[in-house]
Design a protein around this motif. Structure first.
Motif, PDB file in Angstrom:
ATOM      1  N   ASP A 183       3.217   7.579  11.176  1.00 48.08           N
ATOM      2  CA  ASP A 183       3.125   6.123  11.047  1.00 48.08           C
ATOM      3  C   ASP A 183       3.665   5.620   9.716  1.00 48.08           C
ATOM      4  N   ASN A 184       4.105   6.554   8.838  1.00 50.73           N
ATOM      5  CA  ASN A 184       4.712   6.193   7.541  1.00 50.73           C
ATOM      6  C   ASN A 184       3.751   5.393   6.648  1.00 50.73           C
ATOM      7  N   ALA A 185       2.456   5.707   6.753  1.00 54.86           N
ATOM      8  CA  ALA A 185       1.456   5.011   5.932  1.00 54.86           C
ATOM      9  C   ALA A 185       1.496   5.567   4.504  1.00 54.86           C
ATOM     10  N   PRO A 186       1.410   4.708   3.490  1.00 53.22           N
ATOM     11  CA  PRO A 186       1.398   5.204   2.103  1.00 53.22           C
ATOM     12  C   PRO A 186       0.113   5.969   1.823  1.00 53.22           C
ATOM     13  N   MET A 187       0.246   7.166   1.293  1.00 54.43           N
ATOM     14  CA  MET A 187      -0.892   8.039   1.011  1.00 54.43           C
ATOM     15  C   MET A 187      -1.138   8.104  -0.499  1.00 54.43           C
ATOM     16  N   ALA A 188      -2.381   8.453  -0.829  1.00 53.47           N
ATOM     17  CA  ALA A 188      -2.756   8.572  -2.240  1.00 53.47           C
ATOM     18  C   ALA A 188      -3.915   9.547  -2.377  1.00 53.47           C
ATOM     19  N   ILE A 189      -4.063  10.082  -3.550  1.00 54.75           N
ATOM     20  CA  ILE A 189      -5.182  10.967  -3.889  1.00 54.75           C
ATOM     21  C   ILE A 189      -6.082  10.227  -4.867  1.00 54.75           C
ATOM     22  N   ILE A 190      -7.360  10.161  -4.557  1.00 55.05           N
ATOM     23  CA  ILE A 190      -8.343   9.587  -5.482  1.00 55.05           C
ATOM     24  C   ILE A 190      -9.227  10.731  -5.971  1.00 55.05           C
ATOM     25  N   THR A 204      -6.375  10.194   1.004  1.00 54.57           N
ATOM     26  CA  THR A 204      -6.525   9.186   2.043  1.00 54.57           C
ATOM     27  C   THR A 204      -5.390   8.186   1.901  1.00 54.57           C
ATOM     28  N   THR A 205      -5.456   7.123   2.693  1.00 54.23           N
ATOM     29  CA  THR A 205      -4.411   6.108   2.553  1.00 54.23           C
ATOM     30  C   THR A 205      -4.602   5.324   1.248  1.00 54.23           C
ATOM     31  N   GLU A 206      -3.515   4.752   0.796  1.00 50.13           N
ATOM     32  CA  GLU A 206      -3.564   4.019  -0.469  1.00 50.13           C
ATOM     33  C   GLU A 206      -4.524   2.833  -0.403  1.00 50.13           C
ATOM     34  N   GLY A 259       3.171   9.533  -1.677  1.00 47.62           N
ATOM     35  CA  GLY A 259       4.247   9.333  -0.710  1.00 47.62           C
ATOM     36  C   GLY A 259       3.757   8.716   0.583  1.00 47.62           C
ATOM     37  N   PHE A 260       4.478   9.026   1.664  1.00 48.57           N
ATOM     38  CA  PHE A 260       4.188   8.401   2.956  1.00 48.57           C
ATOM     39  C   PHE A 260       3.823   9.475   3.979  1.00 48.57           C
TER      40      PHE A 260
END
Length: 224
Positions: free
Chosen positions: A106-113, A36-38, A101-102
């Motif tokens: 929309d260049n939103a910062p992504m992350a894995i939780i 999801t997003t950061e 990364g992004f």
């Protein structure tokens, strides 16, 4: 509209934000990891760890508290029966956020939780560690004393062995000296034997002379 207590606002309002986080937590406990997003991952992390803490208690009250947030019964069941036993000895830090990364568009910062389910050995308490250290420190001098006693016993045994060896050597020397004296006496005996032989020869010669003298006198008596 009230402002959220932590981080940026998610959705259109508090109720929307609550539903979004509940859905994200349900997906996290169902699949183990989600992307999801950061921002959403950081907001989801404290909520998910709080639900895991309730699951570690395992009682009915904790299950009802979790059910007020997560409406999916299968996700709650998996949380209490599968996830909670795996993190039994872990004290906090049940989730991990990894930036990826992004996002395109929309260049939103992504992350894995994801959930951290690696087994953790329970660390001994400070009192038990201190007690074990004192016991080990007390055991070391005792072992040194025993080793010293053993060494002293070995030294005494070695001294006794040395004394016995010295006594045996003295007795051997005395025996050799006695044998040497006997050999000297035996060597002196042949020197005395000729003297006795000479005395015997002299006695035989005296007897022979006496017989000759007696023979010479006997004819003269007959002539007379």
């Amino acid at each position: 509209m009230p402002k959220p207590t932590k981080g940026p606002r998610l959705g259109g309002g508090p109720a929307h934000e609550k539903l979004m986080l509940a859905n994200l937590a349900t997906a996290l406990f169902t699949h183990g990891r989600i992307q999801t997003t950061e921002t959403k991952a950081k907001r989801l992390r404290p909520l998910a760890e709080r639900m895991v803490t309730f699951a570690k208690r395992g009682d009915l009250h904790a299950r009802r508290r979790v059910m007020t947030v997560i409406r999916d019964k299968s996700a709650v069941h998996k949380l209490f029966t599968e996830i909670a036993p795996l993190v039994e000895h872990r004290e906090g830090g049940y989730t991990r956020v990894v930036k990826t990364g992004f996002r395109k568009g929309d260049n939103a910062p992504m992350a894995i939780i994801e959930l951290i389910l690696d087994p953790v050995e329970k660390k001994p308490s400070a009192k038990k560690a201190k007690a074990s250290g004192e016991a080990a420190a007390a055991a070391v001098p005792a072992a040194d004393v025993e080793a010293t006693e053993v060494d002293a016993t070995e030294v005494e045994g070695a001294a006794e062995t040395t004394e016995s060896v010295s006594v045996d050597m003295d007795q051997a020397v005395e025996a050799v000296s006695d044998d040497a004296e006997g050999t000297d006496a035996a060597a002196d005996a042949p020197e005395e034997a000729p003297a006795e032989t000479e005395a015997a020869d002299e006695a035989v010669s005296d007897d022979a002379e006496a017989e000759v003298a007696a023979t010479d006198e006997a004819p003269e008596d007959k002539k007379a």
